[in-house]
Design a protein around this motif. Structure first.
Motif, mmCIF file in Angstrom:
data_model
loop_
_atom_site.group_PDB
_atom_site.id
_atom_site.type_symbol
_atom_site.label_atom_id
_atom_site.label_comp_id
_atom_site.label_asym_id
_atom_site.label_seq_id
_atom_site.Cartn_x
_atom_site.Cartn_y
_atom_site.Cartn_z
ATOM 1 N N HIS A 51 0.818 -1.212 0.000
ATOM 2 C CA HIS A 51 0.000 0.000 0.000
ATOM 3 C C HIS A 51 0.855 1.268 0.000
ATOM 4 O O HIS A 51 2.011 1.263 0.423
ATOM 5 C CB HIS A 51 -0.911 0.008 1.227
ATOM 6 C CG HIS A 51 -1.873 -1.140 1.274
ATOM 7 N ND1 HIS A 51 -3.014 -1.182 0.511
ATOM 8 C CD2 HIS A 51 -1.861 -2.295 1.986
ATOM 9 C CE1 HIS A 51 -3.665 -2.298 0.742
ATOM 10 N NE2 HIS A 51 -2.976 -2.998 1.630
ATOM 11 N N VAL A 55 -2.578 5.653 2.002
ATOM 12 C CA VAL A 55 -3.538 4.623 2.397
ATOM 13 C C VAL A 55 -3.206 4.099 3.788
ATOM 14 O O VAL A 55 -4.102 3.900 4.621
ATOM 15 C CB VAL A 55 -3.551 3.468 1.376
ATOM 16 C CG1 VAL A 55 -4.388 2.302 1.878
ATOM 17 C CG2 VAL A 55 -4.095 3.947 0.037
ATOM 18 N N ASN A 141 -10.630 1.749 0.527
ATOM 19 C CA ASN A 141 -9.272 1.288 0.212
ATOM 20 C C ASN A 141 -8.440 1.152 1.483
ATOM 21 O O ASN A 141 -7.611 0.243 1.595
ATOM 22 C CB ASN A 141 -8.592 2.261 -0.755
ATOM 23 C CG ASN A 141 -9.114 2.137 -2.175
ATOM 24 O OD1 ASN A 141 -9.715 1.126 -2.542
ATOM 25 N ND2 ASN A 141 -8.902 3.155 -2.974
ATOM 26 N N VAL A 145 -6.503 -2.560 3.979
ATOM 27 C CA VAL A 145 -5.221 -2.838 4.634
ATOM 28 C C VAL A 145 -5.400 -3.976 5.639
ATOM 29 O O VAL A 145 -4.579 -4.908 5.704
ATOM 30 C CB VAL A 145 -4.689 -1.573 5.343
ATOM 31 C CG1 VAL A 145 -3.502 -1.921 6.243
ATOM 32 C CG2 VAL A 145 -4.284 -0.531 4.312
#
Length: 247
Positions: A51, A55, A141, A145
């Motif tokens: 990532h 993010v 988004n 994670v």
């Protein structure tokens, strides 16, 4: 404070540790630094690689939502919109200029500013829906994670198990080395599976739920602002927006 999140974490720990004790095990048997390093360190390294910095930063902010979720009050939002509509009926759309300046929520402020500028209802809807979609996608988004962590952790647990078994195989002639190697092998697997299914995936799903609720609230704001632009009666606006509360 979200009490259910705290209760969930406590129950998860009690279930694992309690089950181990009932089976005759010891808490110390579940503590293994090499296994934790392999699973936790490997997972963190993988998500950093996967990532972007933006993010990851948002995901850290969102983690706080698990225990301190943002306050979303649909009824208060409806009352606010109805108040705006009353101001608009009495003073015209320009009367909302001061309201827009004092509005703390940037999304609502943009809608009010569009009203003050005399934008067409369809134009207001398009602008606000575009921002809503972009914001929702960014926030979703960030929740991915934790989904990614849930995917990597069990695999890294297996990796830790393999590394532990390799150490066992290298020291078959030394019985004193067999115990630590086997412990690392099994504890790493426990860490990976437990973290994924008791923490990472539940955290991701909880954050998704919060994001969707925020989006629903903003959809309500869009409908309210557009209704004001179309000159609807405050009472009619209130009845329309009640559907968001009932849902």
């Amino acid at each position: 404070m979200d009490i259910l999140s705290i209760v969930g974490v406590i129950i998860a720990f009690v279930a694992i540790i309690g089950g181990n004790l009932i089976e005759g095990g010891e808490v110390s048997a579940l503590l293994n630094l090499p296994a934790a390093l392999i699973v936790l360190g490997g997972t963190v390294g993988a998500i950093i690689l996967q990532h972007s910095g933006a993010v990851l930063k948002r995901s850290l902010i969102q983690f706080g939502w698990v225990f301190l979720p943002p306050y979303i009050n649909f009824q208060a939002g409806i009352e606010k919109i109805v108040g705006w509509s009353m101001v608009a009926r009495k003073e015209g759309l320009l009367g909302l200029e001061e309201v827009a300046e004092n509005e703390m929520d940037p999304f609502s402020q943009k809608g009010l500013q569009l009203l003050v500028d005399g934008a067409e209802p369809e134009s207001i809807r398009n602008v606000m829906e575009l921002e809503l979609g972009s914001r929702e996608q960014r926030e979703l988004n960030s929740t991915k994670v934790y989904e990614a962590m849930g995917g990597y952790a069990p695999t890294l647990g297996i990796l830790g198990a393999v590394l532990g078994l390799i150490q066992v195989m290298r020291h078959l002639e030394d019985p004193s080395m067999l115990g630590p190697g086997i412990a690392t092998a099994f504890v790493a697997t426990i860490y990976g599976v437990a973290l994924a299914n008791l923490f990472y995936f539940p955290i991701a799903n909880k954050l998704k739920g919060i994001v969707h609720e925020q989006s629903l609230f903003r959809e309500m704001m869009i409908e309210g602002v557009v209704a004001i632009a179309e000159g609807e009666n405050p009472k009619a606006i209130e009845l329309k927006l009640k559907g968001f509360v009932d849902s």
